[in-house]
Write an enzyme that holds these catalytic residues in place. Structure first.
Site: not given
Ligand code: GRF
Length: 199
Positions: A11-13, A64, A89-90, A92, A106, A108
């Site tokens: 969840g760093s993002n 789903k 990680m799913r 959509i 999203n 990536h």
């Molecule tokens: C990130 O590298 C993002 O690009 C990818 O999953 C990772 C998630 O990292 N989709 P975090 O959970 O936000 O730290």
């Protein structure tokens, strides 16, 4: 605008998005964080930040379709207008895609269409690429495929390991994702077919 962030892990993002709202760079409310995993550290982050969270596990549903319907129930309560996938990680499915057309984005860790999939950072290293990067894109029915909003390159160094490269990529992610969200919130993203225009 009420935003929901979907996370499965660290969840760093999510944290970076929360910080950008706290700083006032992004004029929106992070109204909900949805996780599909009880182990996700993002859940602790949400609690610490006072962001409402919901744990919705796929294993609790027989399809789903039902899983996504349960997610929509939560989203409806908060009048969500934008969904940001951040390490969710799913794939959509049509239930969510039809309910939120061009409203799911999203991030990536590669320059799409290169290195799609869950191992993009390692794949770029193993391919001996000289450059990889970060992409923020709309979500469509194909994985890592929808219209591209923003991209930023990250050079690969001779002695990079997966960890060192990941660190530089995450740093770029934490700036690029809020930037894209800000554009969306301010209505500056126009989308025509696969083409995204920033106005
Ligand atoms: C990130 O590298 C993002 O690009 C990818 O999953 C990772 C998630 O990292 N989709 P975090 O959970 O936000 O730290």
């Amino acid at each position: 605008m009420n935003i929901a962030v979907f996370c499965s892990g660290n969840g760093s993002n999510f944290q970076a998005i929360v910080e950008s709202v706290k700083k006032g760079t992004v004029d929106a409310k992070i109204a909900l964080m949805i996780s599909d995993s009880a182990e996700a550290f993002a859940l602790s982050r949400a609690e610490k930040e006072g962001v409402k969270s919901a744990l919705i596990e796929r294993s609790d549903f027989s399809s789903k379709h039902e899983f996504e319907a349960a997610i929509i129930k939560e989203l409806d309560q908060e009048d969500i207008e934008l969904i940001c996938l951040a390490g969710f990680m799913r794939i959509i499915g049509p239930v969510l895609l039809n309910k939120y057309p061009n409203k799911i984005i999203n991030i990536h860790p590669a320059l799409l269409p290169a290195f799609k999939g869950a191992h993009a950072i390692g794949d770029a290293l193993r391919a001996k690429a000289k450059t990889t990067g970060v992409t923020v894109h709309f979500v469509d029915k194909e994985v890592d495929h929808g219209p591209i909003i923003l991209q930023q390159a990250v050079g690969i160094k001779e002695n990079d390991t997966e960890d060192s490269l990941a660190q530089r990529i995450h740093k770029i992610e934490h700036a690029l994702y809020p930037k894209a969200i800000k554009l969306f919130v301010e209505g500056k993203i126009k989308i025509k077919g696969r083409k995204v225009k920033i106005v």
